[in-house]
Design an enzyme around this catalytic site. Structure first.
Site, PDB file in Angstrom:
ATOM      1  N   GLU A  93      -7.101   1.958 -13.036  1.00 27.49           N
ATOM      2  CA  GLU A  93      -5.709   2.348 -12.827  1.00 27.49           C
ATOM      3  C   GLU A  93      -5.004   2.127 -14.163  1.00 27.49           C
ATOM      4  O   GLU A  93      -4.540   1.030 -14.457  1.00 27.49           O
ATOM      5  CB  GLU A  93      -5.054   1.510 -11.728  1.00 27.49           C
ATOM      6  CG  GLU A  93      -3.649   1.995 -11.397  1.00 27.49           C
ATOM      7  CD  GLU A  93      -2.682   0.904 -10.984  1.00 27.49           C
ATOM      8  OE1 GLU A  93      -1.563   1.227 -10.558  1.00 27.49           O
ATOM      9  OE2 GLU A  93      -3.026  -0.289 -11.120  1.00 27.49           O
ATOM     10  N   ASP A 113      -7.274  -2.915 -11.096  1.00 22.52           N
ATOM     11  CA  ASP A 113      -5.818  -2.834 -10.984  1.00 22.52           C
ATOM     12  C   ASP A 113      -5.138  -3.105 -12.328  1.00 22.52           C
ATOM     13  O   ASP A 113      -5.579  -3.960 -13.100  1.00 22.52           O
ATOM     14  CB  ASP A 113      -5.358  -3.857  -9.941  1.00 22.52           C
ATOM     15  CG  ASP A 113      -3.851  -3.911  -9.801  1.00 22.52           C
ATOM     16  OD1 ASP A 113      -3.271  -2.901  -9.376  1.00 22.52           O
ATOM     17  OD2 ASP A 113      -3.259  -4.954 -10.136  1.00 22.52           O
TER      18      ASP A 113
END
Length: 767
Positions: free
Chosen positions: A486, A433
């Site tokens: 990401e 993330d």
């Protein structure tokens, strides 16, 4: 007869200020008059009397409170003193237990500590934390925690009535505190009581704890992760010998707590027919509870399998205190959240996924952590895991803290944590993330609120090195897995190997493609002719990285509407646009990710406090969209042309990308070895086109494999009656062409049928 001890030593024990209680407590050998004797000391708050018990000799030795009412000692003349016990009288109650301070040898070796100090102990989670074990024939739990700047550390738990005076820990040379507590086992709740040099007390969960209590409680729980018996050996062996990037990867992204809820009045059912405790979802949704990992295994897995996805991606399942964080503010990096059950329950979920041919990807959050008092923040009374300078150590926008990647032990904590999920839980991939927030020192910071690196730049060099180390370690131990970034910027070589200077991920989310597509499909189709570059631009940079095309949870929250709600037009056009978008996505190079609820066209945004709007499946348009996704996944998995060369230039070729007047594009996808290819023709407007000519590379009959406008999906059923023969009419720089009917807001996928072509040609030749 007693061995002399300084009063200040006693005081430091009594006031819980000693860095090494073993210097005072436990057995101490001495020689007197040519004989070997032992003096045993114990600090026993609340005790009225105590005895040293030697079970093998059936002897008891009374202990005397010489220095302090609760500080006891006894002298025993014997050559050896092993495995003695203490009988302790506290009011009307008596108990007998082994003395923790009789077990002096730490389980952490000097080599363990050396590797940890340099940041290279890949399995440090097998040493730090709480581990049920046996020492000198006595069963108990060994605890170890890194808190180098603490004045002293104690254990708290049910086993000592949460009294930090009773089990004071010993500090080693590298700042690791440890203690073996005999007589306790798996299932014990515990915390660390940490004092800094100002005397401030912090009660902390175990950073390496494998399980925590259900929120809002925060204690860690001793557990045995090796107790589960896995049944996925075949899957694991096959994965090890597989190159995933040449295989279909279609991911169903899920937040377990809001996929489907159950009634709080309905007990959770186990496969054995037994029940397990009910957990209420939240005060905002009374009367409902989470499904357990085991229940999810028997509900979610068949659903994912029916839809044809190859993987499930779970929003962070590491322990977190606040449901509304979606799991992205982690306090227990080594603990799967207890909201849905035990670690063994989650292992069962992963095991069942593997037995059903589904891979498991877990979101991992190494970029920041929350400020909750029981977590990593200010762990030992100092900025241990985070930077002390808020210009580097805090994300003000998120209200979280940033890991100090320059500290070896912190980096080791995270690298080992990534490895841990693959090792202990058999996961198949991790999606990392907010990588951009890690890579840039000025991320979401105003001028003056950040500091440059040593070269005056904005790049976080330590974070980049940490990511390289993490990916290198993961792929060294577990070939065949996925590491997905990401990352939303143009940082170079994110998905390139570390040995050529890349960050070492093997996939990167294509955020540019996602934004271009959503902008394009949001606009009225008439205006799309002026924005053809939204459709075509991604292929200009497609081969710079290994991209995954993702329509994720972030696109269906915070007022953005769900996917179908973003589409223009009436209800029919909205569904047609969604089918058009998804089909283009599955024919475009790159692996795929869809967030839950998109597959059946949920109208409302994702709500973490509830579950999906399953009632919509009683209506035909939503049923047909779900069937469309299942068929699209089936086509994708069955056609090597759509996945074997996602990242090679040979795998994609435009036929025509310049027909902006009609908002039509056409292209070829080629397989790696077989010479097979498919043709995709996309019409992004509601205007159908008859006699639309598209160039193709081979003569023959082209079967219409897929039509997003088919009747069974709720479309207008315009198409080409199963396929078309080529005309000997060169077009689009191709030697042959097809005269096609393009359906409105539709995508056609065609493939040459060489057997039929050959049979007809032979028949014509014979005639």
């Amino acid at each position: 007869m007693s061995l002399t001890i300084a009063p200040e030593q006693i005081d430091r024990i009594v006031w819980n200020q000693h860095h090494d209680p073993f210097e005072v407590l436990g057995p101490h050998r001495f020689e007197q008059d040519g004989k070997t004797s032992w003096i045993v000391r114990a600090y026993l708050p609340n005790a009225e009397a105590a005895w040293v018990v030697r079970p093998e000799e059936r002897m008891e030795y009374p202990m005397q409170a010489v220095h302090h009412p609760h500080f006891f000692e006894a002298t025993i003349e014997t050559p050896e003193l092993a495995n003695y016990q203490l009988r302790i009288k506290e009011g009307e109650h008596e108990r007998v237990s082994y003395d923790p301070y009789a077990f002096r040898s730490p389980l952490l070796t000097d080599f363990d500590l050396h590797l940890f100090a340099e940041g290279n102990h890949h399995r440090i989670y097998e040493k730090l934390g709480a581990h049920a074990t046996e020492i000198e024939g006595v069963k108990g739990v060994y605890f170890a925690v890194w808190a180098p700047n603490a004045r002293n550390v104690s254990l708290l738990g049910d086993f000592n009535y949460w009294d930090g005076r009773k089990h004071q820990m010993r500090k080693g040379s590298t700042g690791v505190w440890d203690l073996f507590i005999p007589g306790i086992d798996v299932g014990e709740r515990y915390k660390y009581e940490i004092k800094n040099f100002d005397g401030h007390i912090y009660e902390k969960s175990d950073p390496y704890g494998f399980q925590q209590e259900v929120r809002p409680k925060t204690a860690s729980i001793v557990t045995d992760l090796d107790a589960y018996e896995w049944n996925d050996a075949e899957w694991m062996d096959q994965r090890r010998h597989t190159e995933p990037l040449t295989h279909p990867i279609s991911v169903y992204e899920v937040h377990l707590g809001s996929w489907l809820n159950a009634s709080a009045a309905e007990p959770a059912k186990l496969p054995t027919g037994e029940t397990e405790p009910v957990v209420v979802v939240s005060e905002l949704r009374p009367g409902a509870r989470f499904l357990t990992y085991r229940e999810l295994a028997h509900k979610l897995i068949p659903y994912v399998k029916e839809l044809g996805f190859t993987h499930v991606e779970l929003l962070p399942i590491a322990e977190h205190p606040f449901d509304g964080s979606w799991g992205y503010q982690v306090t227990g990096y080594y603990a799967c959240t207890s909201r849905y059950g035990t670690p063994q329950d989650f292992m069962y979920f992963v095991d069942q996924c593997h037995q059903n041919g589904i891979g498991v990807i877990v979101d991992w959050v190494p970029g920041h952590f929350p400020k909750d008092g029981h977590g990593l923040a200010f762990f030992d009374g100092t900025h241990l895991y985070e930077h002390a300078d808020p210009r580097k150590g805090e994300h003000k926008e998120w209200g979280t803290l940033v890991f100090n990647y320059n500290r070896n032990e912190v980096r080791n904590f995270l690298v080992a944590n990534a490895l841990f999920w693959f090792d202990k839980y058999h996961i198949d991939g991790m999606r990392v993330d907010a990588v951009a927030s890690m890579l840039y020192l000025d991320y979401c910071r105003k001028p003056g609120e950040w500091v440059t690196n040593q070269y005056g730049g904005r790049e976080n060099i330590e974070a980049a090195d940490f990511l390289r180390q993490t990916n290198h370690v993961i792929f060294s131990y577990f070939p065949g897995v996925l590491s997905i970034a990401e990352e939303s910027t143009d940082w170079p070589m994110v998905s390139w190997p570390t040995y050529v200077g890349g960050l070492g991920f093997n996939l990167k989310w294509n955020m540019g493609w996602m934004h271009d597509m959503l902008d394009y499909f949001h606009m009225d189709p008439w205006f799309r002719q002026f924005h053809q570059n939204n459709i075509t631009f991604s292929m200009w940079y497609n081969h710079s990285e290994n991209y995954m095309l993702a329509l994720s949870h972030d696109e269906v929250v915070h007022g953005k509407s769900n996917i179908i709600g973003k589409m223009p037009g009436d209800e029919w056009q909205k569904f047609a646009n969604v089918r058009c978008l998804f089909t283009y996505m599955f024919t475009h190079p790159g692996k795929k990710t869809l967030f839950m609820s998109m597959e059946f066209g949920q109208w409302s945004e994702w709500n973490v406090w509830g579950d999906l709007e399953w009632r919509l499946l009683q209506y035909e348009p939503h049923q047909k969209l779900k069937q469309f996704i299942a068929d699209l996944n089936q086509l994708y998995r069955s056609e090597p042309s759509l996945y074997t060369q996602d990242f090679a230039q040979e795998g994609f070729q435009w036929i025509d990308c310049s027909d902006n007047r009609h908002s039509v594009v056409s292209f070829i996808r080629r397989s790696k070895d077989s010479g097979e290819f498919v043709i995709a023709v996309c019409n992004f407007t509601p205007q159908p086109h008859s006699h639309y000519r598209v160039g193709v590379p081979e003569m023959g009959f082209y079967t219409e494999l897929f039509n997003s406008d088919a009747r069974e999906y709720g479309g207008s059923n315009m198409g080409n009656l199963g396929g078309k023969w080529t005309d000997e009419w060169s077009y689009h720089n191709q030697p042959y062409s097809l005269d096609l009917c393009l359906p409105p807001l539709g995508v056609l996928i065609l493939k040459i049928n060489r057997e039929k072509t050959q049979a007809v040609l032979q028949q014509n030749w014979s005639e």
